[in-house]
Motif scaffolding. Structure first.
Motif, short mmCIF file in Angstrom:
data_model
loop_
_atom_site.label_atom_id
_atom_site.label_comp_id
_atom_site.label_asym_id
_atom_site.label_seq_id
_atom_site.Cartn_x
_atom_site.Cartn_y
_atom_site.Cartn_z
N PRO A 152 3.93 -1.71 17.34
CA PRO A 152 4.08 -0.24 17.44
C PRO A 152 3.15 0.36 16.36
CG PRO A 152 6.21 -1.53 16.81
CD PRO A 152 5.11 -2.45 17.05
N SER A 153 3.35 1.76 16.42
CA SER A 153 2.73 2.59 15.40
C SER A 153 3.49 2.34 13.95
CB SER A 153 2.70 4.14 15.87
OG SER A 153 2.34 4.94 15.04
N GLY A 154 2.77 2.09 13.04
CA GLY A 154 3.15 2.05 11.76
C GLY A 154 3.75 0.67 11.42
N SER A 155 3.45 -0.40 12.31
CA SER A 155 3.81 -1.74 11.84
C SER A 155 2.88 -2.45 10.95
CB SER A 155 3.90 -2.60 13.19
OG SER A 155 2.81 -2.64 14.06
N GLY A 156 1.85 -1.73 10.60
CA GLY A 156 0.96 -2.15 9.53
C GLY A 156 -0.44 -2.93 10.04
N LYS A 157 -0.76 -2.56 11.44
CA LYS A 157 -1.76 -3.13 12.10
C LYS A 157 -3.22 -2.88 11.17
CE LYS A 157 -1.18 -1.47 15.97
NZ LYS A 157 0.06 -0.34 15.68
N THR A 158 -3.38 -1.96 11.09
CA THR A 158 -4.66 -1.02 10.31
C THR A 158 -4.56 -1.67 8.98
OG1 THR A 158 -4.92 0.85 11.68
CG2 THR A 158 -5.93 0.84 9.45
N THR A 159 -3.50 -1.75 8.39
CA THR A 159 -3.26 -2.20 6.82
C THR A 159 -3.82 -3.73 6.80
OG1 THR A 159 -1.48 -0.89 6.54
CG2 THR A 159 -1.72 -2.36 4.83
N PHE A 178 4.40 0.96 1.45
CA PHE A 178 4.80 0.04 2.79
C PHE A 178 4.30 -1.33 2.28
CE2 PHE A 178 2.46 -2.26 6.36
CZ PHE A 178 3.60 -2.06 7.25
N THR A 187 0.88 -1.06 0.03
CA THR A 187 -0.02 -0.15 -0.05
C THR A 187 1.06 1.31 -0.03
OG1 THR A 187 -0.24 -0.15 2.31
CG2 THR A 187 -1.84 -1.14 1.36
N1 LIG Z 1 -2.90 4.22 1.82
C1 LIG Z 1 -1.80 4.25 2.11
N2 LIG Z 1 -0.83 4.65 1.33
C2 LIG Z 1 0.50 4.90 1.35
N3 LIG Z 1 1.08 4.43 2.63
C3 LIG Z 1 -0.04 3.90 3.62
C4 LIG Z 1 -1.47 3.83 3.24
N4 LIG Z 1 -1.95 3.36 4.44
C5 LIG Z 1 -0.93 3.06 5.32
N5 LIG Z 1 0.32 3.48 4.90
C6 LIG Z 1 1.51 3.45 5.51
O1 LIG Z 1 1.84 2.09 5.74
C7 LIG Z 1 2.36 1.94 7.07
C8 LIG Z 1 1.59 1.24 8.07
O2 LIG Z 1 0.28 1.76 8.51
P1 LIG Z 1 -0.56 1.46 9.47
O3 LIG Z 1 -1.81 2.35 9.76
O4 LIG Z 1 -1.26 0.03 8.95
O5 LIG Z 1 0.38 0.99 10.74
P2 LIG Z 1 -0.50 1.04 12.49
O6 LIG Z 1 0.36 -0.32 12.92
O7 LIG Z 1 -1.96 0.61 12.03
O8 LIG Z 1 -0.06 2.22 13.04
P3 LIG Z 1 -0.87 2.97 14.02
O9 LIG Z 1 -0.81 2.38 15.37
O10 LIG Z 1 -0.24 4.23 14.04
O11 LIG Z 1 -2.38 3.10 13.69
C9 LIG Z 1 2.68 3.27 7.64
O12 LIG Z 1 3.74 3.63 7.29
C10 LIG Z 1 1.88 4.25 6.80
O13 LIG Z 1 2.23 5.23 6.58
#
Ligand SMILES: Nc1ncnc2c1ncn2[C@@H]1O[C@H](COP(=O)(O)OP(=O)(O)OP(=O)(O)O)[C@@H](O)[C@H]1O
Length: 240
Positions: free
Chosen positions: A32-39, A13, A10
C-alpha cells in the motif's frame, strides 16, 4: 541472484527490508501507499544511502566495505512521470542516451520495434500521449544498456487502454532479453499480469516473499489482490 538487505531511516520512516530473488524476470514490490516501496527502490539504486548490502548477480553495489556511487551502477530507472528532453524529437532522446551508454552495443531498431516506436521517431516529445511518453522513456532507458530495470509505478498515471498496451511489452522485454526488473506497484492488475514473483511490503518491511506467500495472511485483500499473489506464486514455481 539479486540479494538485498537494507536498513535505516529516511526522515521519520524506518526501512528494514531483506530479500533474495533470481536475477531474471519481473519481481514486483507490492504494497500500500506509504509502505516504503519507493524508499526501498531508491536505496537499491544508491540514490538514498542506507546500511546494508546490495548485490546484483556478481556485482556488489554495496556492502559493509564499499558503496558504488549511483552513476557507476548500470541501472535503468523508470518513474511514474517520464522526464524526456523536451525540445528534441523522440529519436533525439533515444540517440542522446545511446551515445552516452559507455560503448555498449544496442539493437536500436529491435528495441524501437518492440516498443512500437517507429511512427513516433520524428515526433516532438511534447506532442506525445502519456502512454507514448512512457514507451519512449522505457526505450531511452534501455539504450543506456542497464543490467537491471527499476520501475516505480511507471503506469499509474495512464488510462486503462495505455496500460493494457504497455504491460505485455514489459513482460516480454524481460522474458526475451533476460533483463531483470524490479517493479514497484500497488496495483493488482499490473502485478497479476507482469510479476514472475511478488515481494509484499508493509510498514518498511518485506512481509512476504515468493516462498511464504501461501502462508500469507490474506485478511483485508480484495479478490483481485489474492488472485495476483496466487498467479505470481504459481509463475515462481511454488507448489500449492
Ligand atoms: N526523504 C524523505 N524524508 C522523510 N520522509 C520520507 C522521505 N521519503 C519518504 N518518506 C516517507 O516514508 C514513507 C514511505 O514512503 P514511500 O514513498 O517509500 O512509500 P511508497 O510505498 O512508495 O508509497 P506510494 O505508493 O504512495 O508511492 C512515507 O511515510 C513517506 O512520507
Amino acid at each position: 541472484m539479486i540479494e538485498v538487505s537494507l536498513k535505516g531511516m529516511t526522515g521519520s520512516f524506518g526501512l528494514d527490508a531483506s530479500f533474495s530473488v533470481p536475477a531474471q524476470g519481473v519481481t514486483a514490490i507490492w504494497g500500500p501507499s506509504g509502505s516504503g516501496k519507493t524508499t526501498l527502490l531508491r536505496a537499491i539504486a544508491g540514490l538514498t544511502r542506507l546500511e546494508g548490502h546490495v548485490k546484483i548477480g556478481t556485482d556488489i553495489w554495496q556492502d559493509g566495505q564499499g558503496f558504488v556511487p549511483v552513476h557507476k551502477r548500470r541501472i535503468g530507472y523508470v518513474f511514474q512521470e517520464a522526464s524526456l528532453l523536451p525540445h528534441i524529437s523522440v529519436r533525439g532522446n533515444l540517440d542522446f542516451a545511446l551515445k552516452r551508454n559507455g560503448g555498449h552495443t544496442i539493437d536500436f531498431d529491435g528495441l524501437v520495434d518492440r516498443l512500437k516506436l517507429p511512427p513516433l521517431l520524428s515526433r516532438s516529445v511534447h506532442k506525445l500521449s502519456g502512454g507514448e511518453r512512457q514507451r519512449v522513456a522505457l526505450a531511452r532507458t534501455l539504450m543506456s544498456a542497464p543490467e537491471i530495470l527499476l520501475m516505480d509505478e511507471p503506469l499509474s498515471s495512464l488510462d486503462g487502454e495505455a496500460r493494457a498496451e504497455i504491460v505485455p511489452m514489459i513482460a516480454s522485454l524481460s522474458r526475451d532479453t533476460g533483463l531483470p526488473v524490479l517493479y514497484v506497484s500497488h496495483d493488482a492488475y499490473e502485478v497479476e499480469r507482469l510479476a514472475d514473483r511478488v515481494l509484499r511490503m508493509s510498514k518498511g518491511r518485506i512481509i512476504e516473499t515468493p516462498d511464504t506467500v501461501f502462508n500469507a495472511n490474506l485478511d483485508g485483500l480484495c479478490e483481485a489482490q489474492v488472485r495476483a499473489l496466487a498467479e505470481a506464486a504459481l509463475k515462481a514455481g511454488i507448489k500449492v
